[in-house]
Design an enzyme around this catalytic site. Structure first.
Site, short mmCIF file in Angstrom:
data_model
loop_
_atom_site.label_atom_id
_atom_site.label_comp_id
_atom_site.label_asym_id
_atom_site.label_seq_id
_atom_site.Cartn_x
_atom_site.Cartn_y
_atom_site.Cartn_z
CE1 TYR A 1 42.25 -97.21 28.02
CE2 TYR A 1 41.14 -99.32 28.38
CZ TYR A 1 41.42 -98.03 28.79
OH TYR A 1 40.86 -97.54 29.94
CE LYS B 1 38.19 -97.90 26.90
NZ LYS B 1 38.12 -97.73 28.35
CD GLU C 1 35.78 -90.51 33.89
OE1 GLU C 1 35.01 -91.27 33.30
OE2 GLU C 1 36.75 -89.96 33.34
CG LEU D 1 35.93 -92.92 28.39
CD1 LEU D 1 37.02 -92.45 27.43
CD2 LEU D 1 36.22 -94.35 28.83
N1 PMP Z 1 35.47 -93.77 32.76
C1 PMP Z 1 36.73 -94.25 32.73
C2 PMP Z 1 37.85 -93.41 33.22
C3 PMP Z 1 36.97 -95.55 32.25
O1 PMP Z 1 38.22 -96.04 32.21
C4 PMP Z 1 35.88 -96.35 31.83
C5 PMP Z 1 36.08 -97.75 31.36
N2 PMP Z 1 36.99 -97.85 30.34
C6 PMP Z 1 34.59 -95.79 31.88
C7 PMP Z 1 34.42 -94.50 32.35
C8 PMP Z 1 33.39 -96.58 31.43
O2 PMP Z 1 33.39 -96.76 30.05
P1 PMP Z 1 32.67 -98.02 29.39
O3 PMP Z 1 31.29 -98.02 29.89
O4 PMP Z 1 32.76 -97.77 27.94
O5 PMP Z 1 33.44 -99.22 29.84
#
Ligand code: PMP
Length: 279
Positions: free
Chosen positions: A33, A148, A181, A205
């Site tokens: 996603y 993701k 994270e 991620l």
């Molecule tokens: N880490 C995780 C586990 C996430 O789900 C997300 C958001 N999807 C992020 C970090 C941040 O990613 P982004 O800045 O691309 O939204």
């Protein structure tokens, strides 16, 4: 006005939209996603999210039959049809539909779902002014959280547990007591004017907001170090914050009941949030 979704080539009211019970995303979480924030009708970090979308599909060897230009047209259409000035575009692509079997054929046709819904970011802004109170928990996710995928059960349960215990969110901690994270955000601290965040690996991620904020930090000539930081460092830091497409840059003022910066939002995070939202 009904909410309109885009599902496998069709714009359709969400209440009538459907997907096969043999969708592999439904049965195995065999899906990826992507999320874009829409601010004043414009997609934030639009290209970065497309780059990661392609990477996610490559990593899982999902047939990439999608074309960026067409997806962009669909996004615009959904934004218009759902009258989204500020909100979120959610896109999900599964490997496809097949009778349930762990093994999969290489030629499955992916299922795609796209939604656009309004979101009131000013509520988030009010919360961001105050800062978040987080808890920490053991990182019990699989070894490829850099992809993701929709497999978010550990994140979902950890987040709900945090909310049930009157925290705003949760950060994951690895076996060596280092922060990986947040439940859906990248994690950062500031110590002695140095901004610290974990380097990219299979354990986090690669946040698109993280990438943009790194560039922003460099352009502001602030000191940045990409390295893992421990839970003790978190307790003793000057400022902490998270980044994500839907929280932008949001301060953390309390961890497991312990104040950071006397429970006040710090200057670095305040400035980064303002700068990030002004680009
Ligand atoms: N880490 C995780 C586990 C996430 O789900 C997300 C958001 N999807 C992020 C970090 C941040 O990613 P982004 O800045 O691309 O939204």
């Amino acid at each position: 006005m009904p909410n309109i979704a885009y599902v496998n080539g069709e714009f359709i009211p969400t209440e009538y939209a459907s997907i096969s019970i043999n969708d592999r995303g439904l049965q195995f979480g065999d899906a990826i996603y992507e999320v874009w924030a829409v601010i004043n009708g414009k997609l934030l970090d639009e290209e970065g999210h497309f780059t990661r979308l392609n990477r996610s599909m490559n990593e899982l060897a999902i047939n990439n039959i999608f074309n960026k230009a067409s997806l962009k047209i669909i996004f615009r259409e959904l934004i218009a049809r759902n009258r989204v000035k500020n909100g979120i575009i959610y896109l999900q692509i599964s490997r496809g539909t097949a009778p349930r079997d762990h093994a999969f054929a290489n030629d499955l046709v992916p299922n795609i779902i796209i939604t656009a819904r309004p979101k009131n970011f000013s509520q988030l802004e009010a919360k961001a002014q105050k800062g978040f109170h987080i808890k920490t928990t053991k990182d019990n996710r699989w070894g490829r959280v850099d992809i993701k995928t929709t497999n978010l059960l550990p994140n979902v349960l950890a987040k709900q547990n945090a909310l049930d215990n009157n925290f705003d969110d949760v950060w994951f901690v690895d076996d060596n007591n280092f922060i990986t994270e947040g439940s859906a955000q990248n994690a950062w601290i500031v110590k002695d004017k140095t901004i610290i965040t974990r380097p990219l690996s299979n354990e986090i991620l690669a946040g698109i907001t993280r990438q943009s904020v790194l560039k922003l930090i460099q352009s502001l000539n602030l000191k940045i170090v990409e390295r893992a930081f421990s839970i003790d460092e978190l307790y003793n830091c000057d400022e902490a914050f998270v980044t994500s497409a839907t929280s932008f840059v949001t301060p953390i003022i309390k961890v497991n009941g312990n104040n950071i910066n006397d429970g006040k939002v710090g200057e670095v995070v305040k400035m980064l949030r303002k700068e990030y939202l002004s680009v």
